[in-house]
Design a protein around this motif. Sequence first.
Motif, short mmCIF file in Angstrom:
data_model
loop_
_atom_site.label_atom_id
_atom_site.label_comp_id
_atom_site.label_asym_id
_atom_site.label_seq_id
_atom_site.Cartn_x
_atom_site.Cartn_y
_atom_site.Cartn_z
N THR A 119 0.83 -1.21 0.00
CA THR A 119 0.00 0.00 0.00
C THR A 119 0.87 1.26 0.00
N VAL A 120 0.24 2.37 -0.34
CA VAL A 120 0.90 3.67 -0.34
C VAL A 120 -0.10 4.70 0.16
N SER A 121 0.37 5.75 0.82
CA SER A 121 -0.50 6.80 1.34
C SER A 121 -0.15 8.13 0.68
N VAL A 122 -1.16 8.90 0.37
CA VAL A 122 -0.96 10.25 -0.16
C VAL A 122 -1.84 11.21 0.63
N SER A 123 -1.40 12.45 0.71
CA SER A 123 -2.18 13.48 1.39
C SER A 123 -2.97 14.26 0.36
N ILE A 124 -4.15 14.70 0.76
CA ILE A 124 -4.99 15.50 -0.13
C ILE A 124 -5.67 16.59 0.69
N ALA A 125 -5.66 17.80 0.17
CA ALA A 125 -6.28 18.91 0.90
C ALA A 125 -7.80 18.77 0.87
N THR A 126 -8.44 19.21 1.96
CA THR A 126 -9.90 19.15 2.01
C THR A 126 -10.53 20.45 1.51
N ALA A 127 -9.70 21.46 1.25
CA ALA A 127 -10.20 22.75 0.76
C ALA A 127 -9.90 22.89 -0.73
N GLY A 128 -10.72 23.68 -1.43
CA GLY A 128 -10.55 23.87 -2.87
C GLY A 128 -9.82 25.15 -3.23
N ARG A 129 -9.10 25.70 -2.26
CA ARG A 129 -8.34 26.93 -2.53
C ARG A 129 -7.10 26.96 -1.66
N PHE A 130 -6.00 27.41 -2.24
CA PHE A 130 -4.75 27.51 -1.49
C PHE A 130 -4.00 28.72 -2.01
N GLY A 131 -3.93 29.77 -1.21
CA GLY A 131 -3.32 31.00 -1.67
C GLY A 131 -4.13 31.57 -2.83
N ASP A 132 -3.47 31.84 -3.94
CA ASP A 132 -4.15 32.35 -5.13
C ASP A 132 -4.58 31.24 -6.09
N MET A 133 -4.38 29.99 -5.68
CA MET A 133 -4.74 28.86 -6.54
C MET A 133 -6.13 28.35 -6.20
#
Length: 453
Positions: A119-133
């Motif tokens: 198995t492998v683990s990845v992180s994913i943001a729960t928000a749809g905005r980060f800074g100006d992105m």
Amino acid sequence: MVMEETRTVALDIPTEDLTFNKYSLRIVSGPDSGAAHAFQKRKITIGTDRSCDLQLNDHTVSRIHASLEFGPGGFRLRDENSKNGIFANGFRVFDILLQDGAELSVGTTRLLFSRFNETVSVSIATAGRFGDMIGESSEMREIFAIIKKVGPTDSNVLIQGESGTGKELVADALHKTSLRARGPFVVFDCSAVPPDLIESELFGHVRGAFTGAVRDRDGAMAAADGGTLFLDEIGELPLALQPKLLRAIENREIRPIGSNRTRKVDFRLVAATNRFLEQEAATGAFRKDLFYRIGVITLSLPALRRRPQDIPLLVNHFLVEFADREGQKPVRLSWETMEKLKKAPWPGNVRELKNFVERSVILAGRVQGTPEALDIPVPRTGPIIINGQEGALAVDLDAPFKQEKERLVDEFERRYFTRLLARTDGNISKAARIAGIHRKSLEYLLKNFDGDR
């Protein structure tokens, strides 16, 4: 050419970890029959486009034919508006959860999906905005999570992506989340400076170093001391200058043109490119040692056509931004209009979308938008054949020029050397002599062909 900023902005977003099995796709039949690819990415794309994680040499397969993504329900395969669909057990499917051992057909290619125990683990943001992105797609939220993790480190970062995908915004976010956020953020565009001036602009010069050098001048590296140096389009950096850049990165010291003394500098390097530097490094068009040094961490930004679900969010943001600037009420678009925008190819990516939205609102000349108020581009469907002969190369006018040119060159090389080796009964030395290239170059090309499978 050089821009400095001293803003300090705290960026933080919640993230969650997803754990899934590593998996493979084995090509059971088709032009790439026998090849097997192992993956540990949460989402991959399948198609003939060079940007796809599984690139197929099947002319019956669309540029971006399908996507395979791990989510709450498991591994989900989706048809990405392909021209001839996906089939499982003889039935056409558009969205399906895959079981271990599932057999699929895309074009004339049959694939076998298998999961590994590892198995492998990845992180994913729960928000749809980060800074100006901005982006609610899983691809962008995964990038947000990586930036959050990488930002506080001092590691060199290489950002890859097509023009207009937001590479400078990523660099800016890396700077703002770093321990150097109070220092300068210096942008140096390697493609915007004449080749004979790049060394001076980067490293600086002393008075009298050359005609016109009437005083000492610091370059971008000195200006970035204590902060972040963002080298945009680093693939355009002249080959002759790359060893000097490598030494400066490794030793954190520079020698201005015409000076006998070195100067210590302390900056974090973030570089960006829309080229395939790994391939160029393998062929000698870009220094291997420099490629490895700048790409300690590599971030690949998806093209807008690979995340159409983000288009409504981006469009509405641009509409509000434009309205605020002009002191107007935002234009509201219908569902039909948004669907047309989502289906457009956008070769210029987010930059093209933003320019289009602004231009369309201005030309519409009204506060309230309708489908007819905007001149929505209709994407071309299907490739154009160069000639009518069997086996002719197809040109996809929906793809960016540089990307499509590289794909056609790759396909030509593959066909040329495959037939040449058949003619020489597999004798690589003889084939290299006929082609007029070095044997090592041909060996690399053949290895690369195998790797593409």
